[in-house]
Each structure stands twice: as structure tokens, then as C-alpha cells.
Design a protein around this motif. Structure first.
Motif, short mmCIF file in Angstrom:
data_model
loop_
_atom_site.label_atom_id
_atom_site.label_comp_id
_atom_site.label_asym_id
_atom_site.label_seq_id
_atom_site.Cartn_x
_atom_site.Cartn_y
_atom_site.Cartn_z
N LYS A 113 0.83 -1.21 0.00
CA LYS A 113 0.00 0.00 0.00
C LYS A 113 0.87 1.26 0.00
CE LYS A 113 -3.95 2.29 2.03
NZ LYS A 113 -4.89 2.36 3.16
N ILE A 114 0.83 1.95 -1.14
CA ILE A 114 1.55 3.21 -1.29
C ILE A 114 0.52 4.33 -1.36
CG2 ILE A 114 3.03 4.57 -2.84
CD1 ILE A 114 4.24 1.84 -3.78
N VAL A 115 0.70 5.37 -0.55
CA VAL A 115 -0.20 6.53 -0.58
C VAL A 115 0.62 7.79 -0.80
CG1 VAL A 115 -1.88 5.43 0.97
CG2 VAL A 115 -0.16 6.98 1.92
N LYS A 116 -0.04 8.84 -1.25
CA LYS A 116 0.62 10.13 -1.34
C LYS A 116 0.50 10.82 0.01
CE LYS A 116 0.24 10.72 -6.24
NZ LYS A 116 1.04 11.51 -7.11
N LEU A 117 1.46 11.69 0.32
CA LEU A 117 1.42 12.40 1.60
C LEU A 117 0.08 13.10 1.79
CD1 LEU A 117 2.86 13.35 4.19
CD2 LEU A 117 3.76 15.29 2.86
N ALA A 118 -0.49 13.63 0.71
CA ALA A 118 -1.78 14.34 0.77
C ALA A 118 -2.87 13.50 1.42
CB ALA A 118 -2.21 14.77 -0.63
N GLU A 119 -2.77 12.17 1.25
CA GLU A 119 -3.82 11.29 1.78
C GLU A 119 -3.70 11.07 3.29
OE1 GLU A 119 -4.41 7.67 -0.76
OE2 GLU A 119 -2.90 8.66 -2.01
N ILE A 120 -2.49 11.29 3.83
CA ILE A 120 -2.32 11.08 5.27
C ILE A 120 -2.01 12.40 6.01
CG2 ILE A 120 -1.74 8.63 5.12
CD1 ILE A 120 1.22 9.38 5.33
N LEU A 121 -2.09 13.50 5.25
CA LEU A 121 -1.93 14.84 5.84
C LEU A 121 -2.95 15.74 5.14
CD1 LEU A 121 0.07 16.27 7.87
CD2 LEU A 121 1.30 17.07 5.86
N PRO A 122 -4.24 15.41 5.32
CA PRO A 122 -5.26 16.01 4.45
C PRO A 122 -5.67 17.45 4.77
CG PRO A 122 -6.29 14.49 5.97
CD PRO A 122 -4.81 14.44 6.23
N SER A 123 -5.58 17.86 6.03
CA SER A 123 -6.11 19.18 6.40
C SER A 123 -4.98 20.10 6.82
CB SER A 123 -7.11 19.03 7.54
OG SER A 123 -8.14 18.15 7.17
N ARG A 124 -4.63 21.02 5.96
CA ARG A 124 -3.53 21.94 6.25
C ARG A 124 -3.96 22.98 7.28
NH1 ARG A 124 0.09 19.96 6.51
NH2 ARG A 124 1.21 21.91 6.55
N TRP A 125 -3.07 23.31 8.18
CA TRP A 125 -3.39 24.30 9.22
C TRP A 125 -3.03 25.70 8.78
CZ3 TRP A 125 0.85 27.06 10.90
CH2 TRP A 125 2.11 26.49 10.64
N ASN A 126 -2.23 25.84 7.70
CA ASN A 126 -1.77 27.18 7.31
C ASN A 126 -2.34 27.60 5.96
OD1 ASN A 126 -0.29 25.27 5.90
ND2 ASN A 126 1.69 26.20 6.26
#
Ligand SMILES: [Zn+2]
Length: 126
Positions: A113-126
Motif C-alpha cells: 500500500k503506497i499513498v501520497k502524503l496528501a492522503e495522510i496529511l489532508p487538512s492543512r493548518w496554514n
């Protein structure tokens, strides 16, 4: 470009747990990352009390920036017997802050299972 399986194999060979001192252990987790230029950087974790150690990803990223690179395309971290460890929350954020384009970095998070960072860091705080 190397495939994720090859990176994982290299990381697995880097795992070499050692006790450095009464308090400090290294090498129980190893990380290999590949940049957009096709270069590979490695790092191992440093486990020390009082929150002063750091993750294998952190060490590999330090090695990368020492070589004037910031753009990660693939990254994997493993422990003993090639057990896959997804990046911790701090490392996810760190990977992103080093270069915002790393949001597209491919990460091996579990077996096959390979994911993009976007999938495990979905909600940006900045
Ligand atoms: Zn971490």
C-alpha cells in the motif's frame, strides 16, 4: 528511478539496532528516500529519553538537505525484518514543510500500500 520495493530492501539492510550509551539506542528503524533527481538518502532513528532523539525519516531528510535537495518522490521506513512503519505525525508535517511539493510524495504505509502524503496529511493548518 528505483522502485519502492528496492528502497525498502535497502532500508531493511540499514536496520541495525545498537545501544550507544546507558540511555541512547540507534538504528531500530531505517528510512530511505528518493528525490526528484533520482538520488537516494538514508537515515536511522536515534532513540533517547527527554524527547531529544529523532525519527529515521528526520535523519534521512537532514542528509538530503545537506546535499541541497528538498523534493522527495518516494520514502519508506522499516524496522526489523522489513516491517513497514508509516511516518509519525511530526514527520508527515516535516516532509511537507521541507518542500510543499512533497505533498505528492509516495509513501509505503503498509504491505502493498503506497499513498501520497496528501492522503495522510489532508487538512492543512496554514
Ligand atoms: Zn517521525
Amino acid at each position: 528511478m528505483m522502485e519502492m520495493d528496492q528502497l525498502r530492501e535497502i532500508a531493511t539492510k540499514k536496520v541495525n539496532p545498537q545501544k550507544l550509551s546507558k540511555d541512547c539506542y540507534i538504528g531500530s528503524v531505517a528510512c530511505v528516500l528518493m528525490t526528484d533527481k533520482g538520488n537516494m538518502y538514508t537515515g536511522v532513528c536515534i532513540d533517547a529519553p527527554s524527547g531529544i532523539g529523532f525519527c529515521a525519516e528526520h535523519a534521512a531528510i537532514a542528509s538530503m538537505v545537506n546535499n541541497d535537495e528538498t523534493r522527495i518522490v518516494k520514502i519508506v521506513a522499516v524496522g526489523k525484518n522489513g516491517k513497514i512503519y508509516p511516518p509519525c505525525g511530526r514527520c508527515r508535517e516535516f516532509i511537507y514543510q521541507i518542500n510543499a511539493k512533497n505533498i505528492d510524495a509516495e509513501i509505503l504505509v503498509e504491505e502493498n500500500k503506497i499513498v501520497k502524503l496528501a492522503e495522510i496529511l489532508p487538512s492543512r493548518w496554514n
